[in-house]
Scaffold this active site. Structure first.
Site, PDB file in Angstrom:
ATOM      1  N   ASP A  72       0.856  -1.189   0.000  1.00  0.00           N
ATOM      2  CA  ASP A  72       0.000   0.000   0.000  1.00  0.00           C
ATOM      3  C   ASP A  72       0.892   1.239   0.000  1.00  0.00           C
ATOM      4  OD1 ASP A  72       0.948   0.277   2.628  1.00  0.00           O
ATOM      5  OD2 ASP A  72      -0.778  -0.788   3.430  1.00  0.00           O
ATOM      6  N   ASP A  74       1.621   5.065   1.656  1.00  0.00           N
ATOM      7  CA  ASP A  74       1.367   5.993   2.760  1.00  0.00           C
ATOM      8  C   ASP A  74       1.946   7.353   2.392  1.00  0.00           C
ATOM      9  OD1 ASP A  74       0.396   3.902   4.676  1.00  0.00           O
ATOM     10  OD2 ASP A  74       2.414   3.147   4.326  1.00  0.00           O
ATOM     11  N   ASP A 153       9.634   4.243  12.906  1.00  0.00           N
ATOM     12  CA  ASP A 153      10.207   3.102  13.629  1.00  0.00           C
ATOM     13  C   ASP A 153      11.600   2.696  13.130  1.00  0.00           C
ATOM     14  OD1 ASP A 153       8.946   2.187  11.319  1.00  0.00           O
ATOM     15  OD2 ASP A 153       7.726   0.662  12.313  1.00  0.00           O
TER      16      ASP A 153
END
Ligand code: ATP
Ligand code: MG
Length: 451
Positions: A72, A74, A153
Site C-alpha cells: 500500500d 502511505d 520506527d
C-alpha cells in the site's frame, strides 16, 4: 497538571536530534511514477497543488527501492488531518492515539499522516500522553519532516519520496541500511519499544518479509521486553497477527517471532501446547508453507482457517485432559474449544465472524473422519466443507491418524456422481462398526480420538 506532564515528558524522553536528510535526485534512485498507484499520485499531486508538502513514505518507498511491489502507499504531509479532510471529499479523519486521514478510492485507501514532532512541544494531553511504562497513549504533536523522520520506527521506513521534484530523502542512514539489508530501529531501541511495543512485532514482520538482518542493538532487548505486548489492545494485536501470517511470509514470521520470544505472548496456550508436545509444530509449519504458497499464487486466505490452525494444538491438549477425566470426545472437544477461544480473545480479539467458522472447521473434523454414508452429501454441500477438508488434509499430511479420511475425500471429489455413490456404498455401515465400543468412557492411553 499540564506543566507537570510536560516536565515529566521532557525528563523521560530527551528530544531526539532531527537528522538532516541525504537527498537522492530522481536519477539516483529506481523509483518511477509508473510503479505508484493512481490513487496515491492523485493524493500527492492535490496536496502539492494546494501548496502543502507531499511525500510518499514508509513501506511504499522502501519496497519500490528494493524492487518489490508495495502493499500500500502511505503519504506524509505538513497539512493537518482536518485540512486533508477538507481537500478530499472522499476522506475521513481516524485514530485517537495517532490521528490521520484516510482517503478512499474504491477499494484502495491512502493513509495521509501529518508530520509528527517532539513531545516537549505538546500543548495538551490529547496531543501527547504517556503511560507509566513509557507507552505513547497519544502521538499527535505535529512538527517538521526532519522531526517526523526521527519518530518513525525503522531507518528503512524513514525514506521519503518528494512529489515536488521526485527526489528521495533518506534519514537516519535509511538508504545505507536498505543497501545492507539491515533492519535498525531509530533512536534508543529500548525507549522506542517501550513507547510502542508493537514495534517488536513489526521488527519480526519486516525481518521476515524483507529477509533483512535485525541489527543486534535492535534485536537484543526484544525477548526481555516481549511481555509489554500485554499492554496493547487485543484488537490491535489481532490486526498485527493477520499481517504477520497472511501476507505471504508466515513461516519466516513464525520463526522470527519464536526467536524473539514473541510468539508466546501472542499465543500463550499454543506455546504451552507446543512445549508439552513439540510434534504440533509440524502442523503449524505445514499450514504456514501452504498459506505462503497460496498468497504467491494470488489466492486469498481466511483468518478463520489461520486461527483454526494456530489454536488447534491448544484445543487438542485441553481436550486430552478433559477426556482423561472421563469426558467423552465430542463434548470434550466442544468444551476445550470454548475455553481456548475465550482465553485467546484476551490476547488477540478475534471477531465473531471468524470464531464461528473456525469452530465449524473443528466441529466438522469428526464428521469428515467418520463418514457416515447418510451424512456424506450434507457434509459435502456444507459451506465450510472446503476449509474443513483442507484442515483435515493438513492433519493427515503431518501424520495425525485421521483413518485415511483425507485421501478418501480427495478421491470422492474427483469422481462423477455415480462413482461417488459407489464410493459411499463401499463405506462400512454403522451397524458393521457397532462391534467396536462406541464411546469409551475412559481411554487407557491419553491420546485423543480423532474427533
Ligand atoms: P507495510 O505497509 O508493507 O506493512 P509499512 O512500513 O508501510 O509496511 P505501515 O504500517 O503501513 O507499515 O506504516 C507506514 C509507515 O508509518 C511505516 O513505514 C513507518 O514509517 C510508520 N510507522 C508505522 N507504524 C509505526 C510505529 N508503530 N512506530 C513508528 N512508526 C510507525
Ligand atoms: Mg504501508
Amino acid at each position: 497538571m499540564l506543566k507537570r506532564l510536560i516536565a515529566k515528558l521532557k525528563k523521560s524522553s530527551p528530544a531526539p536530534q532531527a537528522g538532516t536528510a541525504r537527498i537522492l535526485n530522481r536519477d539516483q534512485h529506481r523509483i518511477s511514477r509508473t510503479n505508484i498507484s493512481d490513487a496515491a499520485l492523485k493524493v500527492l499531486y492535490r496536496l502539492h497543488k494546494a501548496n502543502y508538502d507531499a511525500y510518499l513514505v514508509g513501506g511504499g518507498v522502501r519496497d519500490m527501492l528494493l524492487g518489490m511491489e508495495p502493499k500500500d502507499f502511505d503519504v506524509a504531509t505538513n497539512a493537518h488531518p482536518e485540512e486533508v479532510r477538507r481537500l478530499f471529499k472522499n476522506s475521513r479523519v481516524v485514530g485517537r492515539r495517532f490521528k490521520l486521514a484516510h482517503v478512499i478510492f474504491g477499494r484502495e485507501m491512502i493513509e495521509v499522516a501529518t508530520f509528527r514532532g517532539h513531545h516537549d512541544n505538546a500543548e495538551d494531553d490529547n496531543e501527547s500522553r504517556k503511560s507509566d511504562s513509557g507507552m505513547l497513549l497519544r502521538d499527535n504533536v505535529y512538527g517538521t519532516i526532519d522531526e517526523d523522520a526521527a519518530r518513525r520506527d525503522f531507518t528503512v521506513n524513514a525514506l521519503y519520496y518528494n512529489i515536488a521534484d521526485f527526489s528521495v530523502h533518506s534519514y537516519e542512514g535509511g538508504m545505507e541500511d536498505l543497501q545492507n539489508r539491515r533492519l535498525r530501529l531509530i533512536g534508543d531501541p529500548e525507549t522506542r519499544y517501550k513507547e510502542d511495543p508493537v514495534r517488536m512485532l513489526r521488527a519480526a514482520r519486516f525481518a521476515a518479509k524483507l529477509d533483512f538482518t535485525v541489527d543486534k542493538a535492535s534485536a537484543t532487548p526484544i525477548p526481555r521486553l516481549a511481555n509489554l505486548l500485554r499492554n496493547i489492545p487485543a484488537s490491535r494485536l489481532f490486526e498485527e497477527t493477520l499481517k504477520l501470517f497472511l501476507s505471504g511470509h508466515a513461516l519466516a514470521s513464525y520463526q522470527q517471532l519464536q526467536q524473539f520470544g514473541l510468539f508466546a505472548e501472542l499465543f500463550p496456550q499454543t506455546h504451552a501446547a507446543l512445549k508439552a508436545n513439540p510434534a504440533y509444530e509440524e502442523l503449524l509449519k505445514r499450514a504456514f508453507i501452504n498459506s505462503d504458497e497460496r498468497i504467491a499464487q494470488g489466492k486469498t486466505l481466511t483468518p478463520a482457517f489461520l486461527y483454526a490452525v494456530l489454536l488447534w494444538p491448544a484445543v487438542q491438549e485441553q481436550m486430552k485432559q478433559l477426556m482423561a477425566q472421563g469426558m467423552p470426545g465430542v463434548p470434550a472437544q466442544h468444551s476445550a474449544a470454548s475455553t481456548v477461544v475465550e482465553s485467546q480473545l484476551a490476547r488477540t480479539a478475534i471477531p465473531k465472524r471468524f470464531t464461528l467458522p473456525m469452530r465449524e472447521i473443528w466441529d466438522a473434523q469428526r464428521r469428515l473422519i467418520r463418514r457416515m454414508p447418510k451424512q456424506i452429501e450434507g457434509i459435502y454441500s456444507h459451506p465450510r466443507f472446503r476449509a474443513a477438508y483442507d484442515f483435515l488434509l493438513l492433519r493427515e499430511h503431518v501424520g495425525e491418524d485421521v483413518e485415511g479420511a483425507g485421501s478418501w475425500w480427495t478421491r470422492y471429489q474427483q469422481q462423477n456422481p455415480d462413482d461417488q455413490q459407489a464410493l459411499v456404498s463401499q463405506l462400512q455401515r454403522p451397524s458393521e462398526r457397532s462391534s467396536k465400543p462406541k464411546r469409551p468412557r475412559r481411554r487407557s492411553n491419553n491420546k485423543p480420538r480423532n474427533e
